[in-house]
Design an enzyme around this catalytic site. Sequence first.
Site, mmCIF file in Angstrom:
data_model
loop_
_atom_site.group_PDB
_atom_site.id
_atom_site.type_symbol
_atom_site.label_atom_id
_atom_site.label_comp_id
_atom_site.label_asym_id
_atom_site.label_seq_id
_atom_site.Cartn_x
_atom_site.Cartn_y
_atom_site.Cartn_z
ATOM 1 C CB CYS A 176 -0.920 -0.015 1.210
ATOM 2 S SG CYS A 176 -1.829 1.511 1.410
ATOM 3 C CB CYS B 63 -3.303 2.494 -1.721
ATOM 4 S SG CYS B 63 -3.416 0.832 -1.090
ATOM 5 C CE LYS C 253 -4.655 3.549 -6.691
ATOM 6 N NZ LYS C 253 -5.553 2.483 -6.225
ATOM 7 C CE1 TYR D 175 -6.797 -1.572 -7.103
ATOM 8 C CE2 TYR D 175 -7.477 -3.862 -7.166
ATOM 9 C CZ TYR D 175 -6.724 -2.858 -6.604
ATOM 10 O OH TYR D 175 -5.894 -3.131 -5.548
ATOM 11 C CD GLU E 201 -6.957 2.119 -9.276
ATOM 12 O OE1 GLU E 201 -7.849 2.371 -8.445
ATOM 13 O OE2 GLU E 201 -5.889 1.564 -8.948
ATOM 14 C CG HIS F 115 -28.719 22.743 -4.643
ATOM 15 N ND1 HIS F 115 -28.817 21.932 -5.756
ATOM 16 C CD2 HIS F 115 -28.876 24.025 -5.064
ATOM 17 C CE1 HIS F 115 -29.023 22.695 -6.810
ATOM 18 N NE2 HIS F 115 -29.065 23.961 -6.435
ATOM 19 C CD GLU G 216 -28.307 18.742 -5.644
ATOM 20 O OE1 GLU G 216 -29.399 19.123 -5.213
ATOM 21 O OE2 GLU G 216 -27.450 19.526 -6.098
HETATM 22 C C1 LIG Z 1 -0.855 -1.018 -7.720
HETATM 23 C C2 LIG Z 1 -1.736 -1.316 -6.546
HETATM 24 C C3 LIG Z 1 -2.692 -0.415 -6.163
HETATM 25 C C4 LIG Z 1 -3.497 -0.673 -5.074
HETATM 26 N N1 LIG Z 1 -4.450 0.248 -4.743
HETATM 27 C C5 LIG Z 1 -5.250 0.027 -3.667
HETATM 28 C C6 LIG Z 1 -6.208 0.992 -3.277
HETATM 29 O O1 LIG Z 1 -6.354 2.034 -3.910
HETATM 30 N N2 LIG Z 1 -6.957 0.732 -2.192
HETATM 31 C C7 LIG Z 1 -6.820 -0.419 -1.450
HETATM 32 O O2 LIG Z 1 -7.519 -0.593 -0.451
HETATM 33 N N3 LIG Z 1 -5.926 -1.360 -1.818
HETATM 34 C C8 LIG Z 1 -5.136 -1.162 -2.899
HETATM 35 N N4 LIG Z 1 -4.195 -2.089 -3.243
HETATM 36 C C9 LIG Z 1 -4.122 -3.350 -2.471
HETATM 37 C C10 LIG Z 1 -3.346 -3.153 -1.170
HETATM 38 O O3 LIG Z 1 -2.083 -2.601 -1.444
HETATM 39 C C11 LIG Z 1 -3.193 -4.489 -0.468
HETATM 40 O O4 LIG Z 1 -4.474 -5.065 -0.281
HETATM 41 C C12 LIG Z 1 -2.536 -4.340 0.902
HETATM 42 O O5 LIG Z 1 -1.271 -3.744 0.802
HETATM 43 C C13 LIG Z 1 -2.413 -5.721 1.553
HETATM 44 O O6 LIG Z 1 -1.727 -5.632 2.776
HETATM 45 P P1 LIG Z 1 -0.971 -6.903 3.349
HETATM 46 O O7 LIG Z 1 -0.536 -6.527 4.719
HETATM 47 O O8 LIG Z 1 -1.793 -8.106 3.172
HETATM 48 O O9 LIG Z 1 0.274 -7.112 2.386
HETATM 49 P P2 LIG Z 1 1.418 -6.116 1.923
HETATM 50 O O10 LIG Z 1 1.083 -4.707 2.185
HETATM 51 O O11 LIG Z 1 1.726 -6.507 0.526
HETATM 52 O O12 LIG Z 1 2.638 -6.488 2.859
HETATM 53 C C14 LIG Z 1 3.294 -7.707 2.792
HETATM 54 C C15 LIG Z 1 4.752 -7.487 3.134
HETATM 55 O O13 LIG Z 1 5.371 -8.739 3.381
HETATM 56 C C16 LIG Z 1 6.678 -8.699 2.870
HETATM 57 N N5 LIG Z 1 7.109 -10.094 2.719
HETATM 58 C C17 LIG Z 1 6.624 -11.020 1.863
HETATM 59 N N6 LIG Z 1 7.198 -12.213 2.071
HETATM 60 C C18 LIG Z 1 8.083 -12.032 3.099
HETATM 61 C C19 LIG Z 1 8.973 -12.901 3.783
HETATM 62 N N7 LIG Z 1 9.051 -14.197 3.495
HETATM 63 N N8 LIG Z 1 9.751 -12.390 4.767
HETATM 64 C C20 LIG Z 1 9.677 -11.067 5.102
HETATM 65 N N9 LIG Z 1 8.842 -10.213 4.487
HETATM 66 C C21 LIG Z 1 8.040 -10.695 3.513
HETATM 67 C C22 LIG Z 1 6.543 -7.915 1.588
HETATM 68 O O14 LIG Z 1 7.784 -7.375 1.180
HETATM 69 C C23 LIG Z 1 5.540 -6.845 1.997
HETATM 70 O O15 LIG Z 1 6.178 -5.683 2.475
HETATM 71 C C24 LIG Z 1 -3.352 -1.868 -4.332
HETATM 72 C C25 LIG Z 1 -2.375 -2.801 -4.705
HETATM 73 C C26 LIG Z 1 -1.566 -2.527 -5.804
HETATM 74 C C27 LIG Z 1 -0.530 -3.532 -6.197
#
Ligand SMILES: Cc1cc2nc3c(=O)[nH]c(=O)nc-3n(C[C@H](O)[C@H](O)[C@H](O)COP(=O)(O)OP(=O)(O)OC[C@H]3O[C@@H](n4cnc5c(N)ncnc54)[C@H](O)[C@@H]3O)c2cc1C
Length: 476
Positions: free
Chosen positions: A44, A49, A52, A181, A185, A439, A444
Amino acid sequence: MSADFDVDLFVIGAGSGGVRAARIAASYGAKVMVAEEYRIGGTCVIRGCVPKKLMVYASRFADAFADSAGFGWTVGSISFDWTKLVAAKEKEISRLSAIYRTNLEKAGVTFVESRAVVEGPHKVRLLADNRTIKARVILIATGAAPFLGPDVPGRELAITSNEIFDLAEQPKRILIIGGGYIGVEFAALLRRLGSEVIVALRGENILRGFDEDVRCCLRDALIESGIAFKFADMPKKFEKKGKAIEVTLSNGETFEVDQVMLATGRHPNTHGLGLEKIGVRLDGVGAVCVDPYSQSSVPSIYAVGDVTNRLALTPVAIREGHAFADTVFGGKPMAVDHSGIPTAVFATPELGTVGLTEAEARLKHAVVDVFKTQFRPLKATLSGSAEKVFMKIVVDGESDRVLGVHIVGDDAGEMAQLLGIAIKLGATKAAFDATVAVHPTSAEELVTLHTRTARYEQVMLDPGEAAALMDEERMP
Ligand SMILES: Cc1cc2nc3c(=O)[nH]c(=O)nc-3n(C[C@H](O)[C@H](O)[C@H](O)COP(=O)(O)OP(=O)(O)OC[C@H]3O[C@@H](n4cnc5c(N)ncnc54)[C@H](O)[C@@H]3O)c2cc1C
């Protein structure tokens, strides 16, 4: 904590879900360690997010400059500098990442920069220094990664959303593969920043899973903005031609672009994590299967966020991380309600949505009333822009409850957030009608939309049609 363990909780992944879980667990007195292999803040903050949306804001100045003439402004010559935007974006996400780190430190969480793998129900290995940590509970919060789609020749020439944020140069011509999406986007924002954009997708329309009317409405607006769509047409091969990439589509058509971006979905990050070896059940795409409390098939291992493939959105990952910590460390069992979650697609025009699509409503409810409107927003009268706003309210014809609202137009995401509260509270259409308008606004129309467009009575669909429609309307 028992002497058998180094920590109460080991969190793998410092993204939205992992960081929230770690902080809340620590606030309950748990000894917590978090490992992150890339940058703290996760998708994110670093490549999702936040960057972007910053780019979306950048792209919308194009409309502001164009619209301003109708309001009496004369804008001198304009130009856009991609490298300045990338640098400004980098500064902001580094600031946010640092705040995440400080917040973890303030909460007393130990942060480790390392890839972590699971070696047992209570055992994690840190690859940076080959240390083994014994944890009472392990939380998998590793998120998801771009899925590259079919392995067509030359696929390695393509980038994904991971790379697009840091390109040294803005692509003058780009092919985006995928109509979900993320693809939509980036198509919209790059087009407004001046790129030539082609989108190729497997289906006949963008945004599978969203309401049919808003899909069509946004598609038409994107075509109007100059994006070329290749529906039901996927690439067959990519070839390097000097600095360009020559694309051959399945219909035999060839053309050159500067970049190809694969936006063909995302898959849970469980590859090489060691979960299967210790009996953690994964589904067909590698997502960790969890119960409503985010517990996996191995009782000491939990998972939250994109890695569980429930609803891949930041606020959902945060909610799941918080609920996990409340349940396991706060003595407050908490299951996340995944229904009625508002969301937005930050294209221009923007799409905001909450609740059931018309098709879903017609599968689940005996009588469904639909209210629709499309109009030219006030601003467009002077700007002369061709933009339109579309709104649709889906209502249970028996109880009068509003089941879903779908909007395309300026600030649709902001409207969806507030409509989400009304829908959570079970608001009826009568309550919408009884609300006095603000308004002049576009919103609205939501409370002045009195004339029903259609009523659908039961048995609109036989089970076969229903199943086909469900398949078609599946969330991406
Ligand atoms: C381009 C794009 C735009 C998006 N726009 C939106 C939006 O507008 N609104 C919205 O709500 N969501 C959006 N999302 C989705 C949102 O980013 C994710 O749903 C959210 O970040 C998920 O959080 P998370 O904690 O599950 O995983 P993440 O935020 O992906 O975190 C996982 C972390 O784990 C780390 N990791 C992975 N494996 C290991 C390991 N073995 N050891 C140590 N670290 C590890 C990764 O490096 C990462 O930092 C978007 C996603 C993308 C790709």
